[in-house]
Enzyme design. Structure first.
Site, short mmCIF file in Angstrom:
data_model
loop_
_atom_site.label_atom_id
_atom_site.label_comp_id
_atom_site.label_asym_id
_atom_site.label_seq_id
_atom_site.Cartn_x
_atom_site.Cartn_y
_atom_site.Cartn_z
N CYS A 29 0.85 -1.19 0.00
CA CYS A 29 0.00 0.00 0.00
C CYS A 29 0.89 1.24 0.00
O CYS A 29 1.79 1.36 0.83
CB CYS A 29 -0.90 -0.01 1.22
SG CYS A 29 -1.87 1.51 1.41
N ASP A 62 -0.44 -5.85 0.34
CA ASP A 62 -1.72 -6.15 -0.31
C ASP A 62 -1.54 -7.43 -1.10
O ASP A 62 -0.50 -7.64 -1.73
CB ASP A 62 -2.14 -5.01 -1.25
CG ASP A 62 -2.65 -3.80 -0.51
OD1 ASP A 62 -3.38 -3.97 0.49
OD2 ASP A 62 -2.34 -2.67 -0.93
#
Length: 140
Positions: free
Chosen positions: A53, A60
């Protein structure tokens, strides 16, 4: 309790592993479409996509679905795997990662049509799916 690192943790100054080197050098490789003129779909699922992120730095995770109709060229799968793995240390949003994958793929093989669907694992009760498409303009 000892403060020493277990044997499985790699010191920062150790030589880069061969897989890390291949990923770092990875780029999309193409080869001639064996059936130019025939419309057929190539569907690829990459269930281990990771990136970071750009705001929090948290990892992620996503499954990337690629579906394309080739024109003159096809993307080689091992090269695609290495290319996808190159995202693991990038700070990139869900939206930009899907768009960047599409842009790079289109630049490499110029398919007739293509869809990239990035289905991100829910984090903090939010589930994101980003789908981007490309359709080659045919000029007569």
């Amino acid at each position: 309790m000892s403060n020493s690192l277990p044997d499985t943790v790699t010191p920062a100054n150790q030589e880069m592993k061969y897989g890390e080197r291949e990923i770092g050098e990875g780029q999309l490789i193409i080869f001639p479409n064996p059936r130019v003129g025939r419309r057929y779909n190539i569907d690829i699922t990459l269930p281990e996509f990771t990136c970071k992120c750009p705001f929090s730095g948290y990892p992620d995770f996503a499954t990337i679905h690629i579906s394309y109709i080739p024109d003159q060229r096809v993307v080689e799968l091992k090269a695609l795997k290495l290319y996808i793995n190159s995202y693991r240390d990038r700070y990139i949003s869900h939206e930009e990662s899907a768009n960047k994958i599409l842009d790079d793929f289109v630049a490499a093989c110029d398919p007739l049509e293509m869809t990239v669907k990035a289905d991100f694992t829910p984090r903090g009760n939010v589930h994101t799916v980003v789908e981007v498409k490309h359709k080659k303009e045919v000029i007569f």
